[in-house]
Motif scaffolding. Structure first.
Motif, mmCIF file in Angstrom:
data_model
loop_
_atom_site.group_PDB
_atom_site.id
_atom_site.type_symbol
_atom_site.label_atom_id
_atom_site.label_comp_id
_atom_site.label_asym_id
_atom_site.label_seq_id
_atom_site.Cartn_x
_atom_site.Cartn_y
_atom_site.Cartn_z
ATOM 1 N N ARG A 75 0.827 -1.210 0.000
ATOM 2 C CA ARG A 75 0.000 0.000 0.000
ATOM 3 C C ARG A 75 0.861 1.260 0.000
ATOM 4 N NH1 ARG A 75 -4.287 0.098 4.650
ATOM 5 N NH2 ARG A 75 -4.695 2.057 3.535
ATOM 6 N N PHE A 76 1.974 1.212 0.753
ATOM 7 C CA PHE A 76 2.855 2.374 0.864
ATOM 8 C C PHE A 76 4.284 1.929 0.534
ATOM 9 C CE2 PHE A 76 -0.533 2.661 4.041
ATOM 10 C CZ PHE A 76 -1.178 3.830 3.627
ATOM 11 N N PRO A 77 4.656 1.933 -0.731
ATOM 12 C CA PRO A 77 5.995 1.425 -1.122
ATOM 13 C C PRO A 77 7.146 2.153 -0.449
ATOM 14 C CG PRO A 77 4.566 1.679 -3.034
ATOM 15 C CD PRO A 77 3.857 2.320 -1.889
ATOM 16 N N LYS A 78 6.963 3.427 -0.101
ATOM 17 C CA LYS A 78 8.056 4.159 0.535
ATOM 18 C C LYS A 78 8.309 3.712 1.963
ATOM 19 C CE LYS A 78 7.580 8.393 -2.212
ATOM 20 N NZ LYS A 78 7.385 9.867 -2.181
ATOM 21 N N ALA A 79 7.424 2.881 2.512
ATOM 22 C CA ALA A 79 7.644 2.385 3.873
ATOM 23 C C ALA A 79 8.810 1.404 3.947
ATOM 24 C CB ALA A 79 6.369 1.716 4.397
ATOM 25 N N LEU A 80 9.172 0.812 2.810
ATOM 26 C CA LEU A 80 10.313 -0.101 2.786
ATOM 27 C C LEU A 80 11.607 0.709 2.732
ATOM 28 C CD1 LEU A 80 11.308 -3.055 2.630
ATOM 29 C CD2 LEU A 80 11.217 -2.839 0.152
ATOM 30 N N ARG A 81 12.586 0.313 3.470
ATOM 31 C CA ARG A 81 13.869 1.025 3.531
ATOM 32 C C ARG A 81 14.706 0.618 2.316
ATOM 33 N NH1 ARG A 81 16.532 -0.511 8.848
ATOM 34 N NH2 ARG A 81 17.878 1.268 8.363
ATOM 35 N N TRP A 82 14.483 1.294 1.202
ATOM 36 C CA TRP A 82 15.154 0.934 -0.040
ATOM 37 C C TRP A 82 16.664 1.156 0.011
ATOM 38 C CZ3 TRP A 82 12.649 -2.061 -3.155
ATOM 39 C CH2 TRP A 82 11.247 -2.001 -3.211
ATOM 40 N N PRO A 83 17.199 2.219 0.618
ATOM 41 C CA PRO A 83 18.670 2.338 0.680
ATOM 42 C C PRO A 83 19.345 1.157 1.376
ATOM 43 C CG PRO A 83 17.638 4.440 1.183
ATOM 44 C CD PRO A 83 16.533 3.429 1.135
ATOM 45 N N GLU A 84 18.778 0.724 2.519
ATOM 46 C CA GLU A 84 19.354 -0.435 3.191
ATOM 47 C C GLU A 84 19.162 -1.696 2.357
ATOM 48 O OE1 GLU A 84 19.103 -2.888 7.424
ATOM 49 O OE2 GLU A 84 17.660 -1.312 6.963
ATOM 50 N N CYS A 85 18.025 -1.781 1.664
ATOM 51 C CA CYS A 85 17.764 -2.947 0.815
ATOM 52 C C CYS A 85 18.823 -3.065 -0.280
ATOM 53 C CB CYS A 85 16.367 -2.833 0.223
ATOM 54 S SG CYS A 85 15.804 -4.313 -0.634
ATOM 55 N N LYS A 86 19.245 -1.930 -0.838
ATOM 56 C CA LYS A 86 20.274 -1.955 -1.873
ATOM 57 C C LYS A 86 21.624 -2.410 -1.308
ATOM 58 C CE LYS A 86 18.091 1.688 -4.633
ATOM 59 N NZ LYS A 86 18.227 3.073 -5.158
ATOM 60 N N LEU A 87 21.936 -1.973 -0.099
ATOM 61 C CA LEU A 87 23.191 -2.405 0.523
ATOM 62 C C LEU A 87 23.188 -3.915 0.794
ATOM 63 C CD1 LEU A 87 23.775 0.506 3.079
ATOM 64 C CD2 LEU A 87 24.918 0.131 0.884
ATOM 65 N N ILE A 88 22.048 -4.432 1.234
ATOM 66 C CA ILE A 88 21.950 -5.872 1.487
ATOM 67 C C ILE A 88 22.003 -6.642 0.174
ATOM 68 C CG2 ILE A 88 20.525 -7.673 2.522
ATOM 69 C CD1 ILE A 88 19.378 -5.538 4.378
ATOM 70 N N MET A 89 21.452 -6.096 -0.907
ATOM 71 C CA MET A 89 21.579 -6.733 -2.222
ATOM 72 C C MET A 89 23.033 -6.858 -2.643
ATOM 73 S SD MET A 89 18.512 -5.110 -4.541
ATOM 74 C CE MET A 89 16.786 -5.437 -4.189
#
Length: 376
Positions: A152-166
């Motif tokens: 519902r709210f895609p910005k709620a996911l921490r995308w910067p940290e997600c990229k580092l974990i990727m």
């Protein structure tokens, strides 16, 4: 207690007498730190020689300071550790007050370990399994809520940290994944060649390597490597945060630990594992081709042509689908183990080990289910 500048009128001494297991220690002279202290080794030897009671007397002491108090406390501590009764008699008034006010260390007796019976052990094991199942269902529900909220709210996911974990899950894992996959392809080709050579069917080594890697070995080997490298990392990171009360701080501020910490890790691993599986399949086929060309004398074009003929799109789809399920399970188990870890160094190690073991067991069970459901 005398002042520091007090004169020494009589050197300190002690008299030790033992009568039927009762040890009497009498202190005499001036027991101050500037006076030469008598040797205490004979007293220690007597204490270790089967004494049943110790009595100390200091009525003949003329001057004293903290050195005498420290010696009395040391004797009392030795008697407490050896379970020997200790009595201090005829002490100077101030020394007696200080000695009595000093804390006494109690050494609790070790309780005898009771061996659990069959039914009690089975009950405890069943209780542990039920608690584990409850935590798994509860964590799954929290993950479902977090996914619904992020949808519902895609910005709620921490995308910067997600990229580092990727970055950690993908490019940083290419080396170990490539090596394991290449060697797996070599092993499959070599073992297949030993049998197929008897029938003059060496060319079918390409079929064996291609189908086995794409459908089974590629996803499984990548998942096992990631379970030991990434899943354990997730568990140790979150367990350390749990031990340092960082997770409690998130809850206090109204953040969901599952959405804030676990979900980015699950998304990152799920996005990167299909790429790693394709990479592993390619290097595994290269390893099998190296054995086919170098050992069996097959032509490169013939090996590649036979591999292309044996593989189907359904094989690749099954391998990718398996890898996605593996990724969700590995990340979920690692995060769940870390979030429920005990708040100690031992708890961090236990959570890490439990994460790896459970992830590998999950991989084997899921692969068996896929094998039973797939067409022969």
């Amino acid at each position: 207690m005398p002042s520091v500048d007090a004169e020494i009128t009589a050197p300190p001494s002690l008299r030790v007498q033992q009568d039927h297991g009762c040890l009497s220690v009498s202190f005499q002279g001036d027991w101050i730190w500037r006076a030469p202290q008598p040797a205490l080794e004979p007293l220690d030897q007597v204490l270790a020689a089967g004494v049943t009671e110790v009595r100390c007397q200091a009525g003949e002491v003329k001057q004293w300071d903290s050195s005498l108090l420290a010696l009395l406390l040391r004797l009392r501590r030795q008697c407490e550790q050896a379970r020997i009764p200790f009595r201090a008699e005829a002490l100077p008034p101030h020394l007696k007050r200080l000695f009595e006010n000093a804390p006494v260390i109690t050494w609790p007796e070790e309780a005898a370990r009771k061996r659990a019976g069959f039914f009690e052990g089975a009950g405890l094991k069943g209780k542990s399994l039920l608690e584990g199942a409850y935590h798994a269902v509860h964590f799954t529900g929290e993950c479902a809520q977090a996914v619904a909220h992020v949808c519902r709210f895609p910005k709620a996911l921490r995308w910067p940290e997600c990229k580092l974990i990727m970055q950690e899950c993908g490019p940083a894992s290419l080396g170990i994944v490539g090596l394991v996959s290449f060697l797996t392809g070599c092993i499959l080709a070599w073992q297949g060649a030993l049998q197929l050579r008897q029938f003059g069917a060496e060319i079918y080594v390409a079929d064996l390597v291609g189908v086995a890697l794409v459908r089974e070995m590629g996803p499984i080997m990548v998942a096992i490597v990631l379970a030991g490298r990434i899943g354990a990392s997730f568990a140790s990171q979150l367990a350390t945060m749990e031990a340092s009360e960082e997770v409690d701080a998130l809850r206090t501020w109204g953040f969901s630990p599952v959405q804030f910490l676990a979900l980015p890790r699950m998304v990152a691993l799920t996005c990167m594992i299909p790429v790693l599986v394709l990479y592993a399949d390619l290097l595994g086929i290269v390893g099998g081709m190296a054995v086919g060309i170098g050992v069996l004398g097959l032509a490169q074009s013939a090996f590649l042509s036979e591999t292309w003929r044996a593989l189907h799109l359904a094989d690749l789809q099954i391998g990718i689908l398996k890898s996605l399920v593996f990724a969700i399970g590995i990340a979920g188990i690692g995060c769940a183990s870390g979030l429920k870890a005990e708040r100690s160094a031992e708890g961090v190690g236990t959570a890490t080990t439990s994460s790896v073991v459970k992830s590998i067991l999950f991989i084997i069970i899921v692969d068996a289910i896929f094998g039973a459901c797939s067409k022969p």
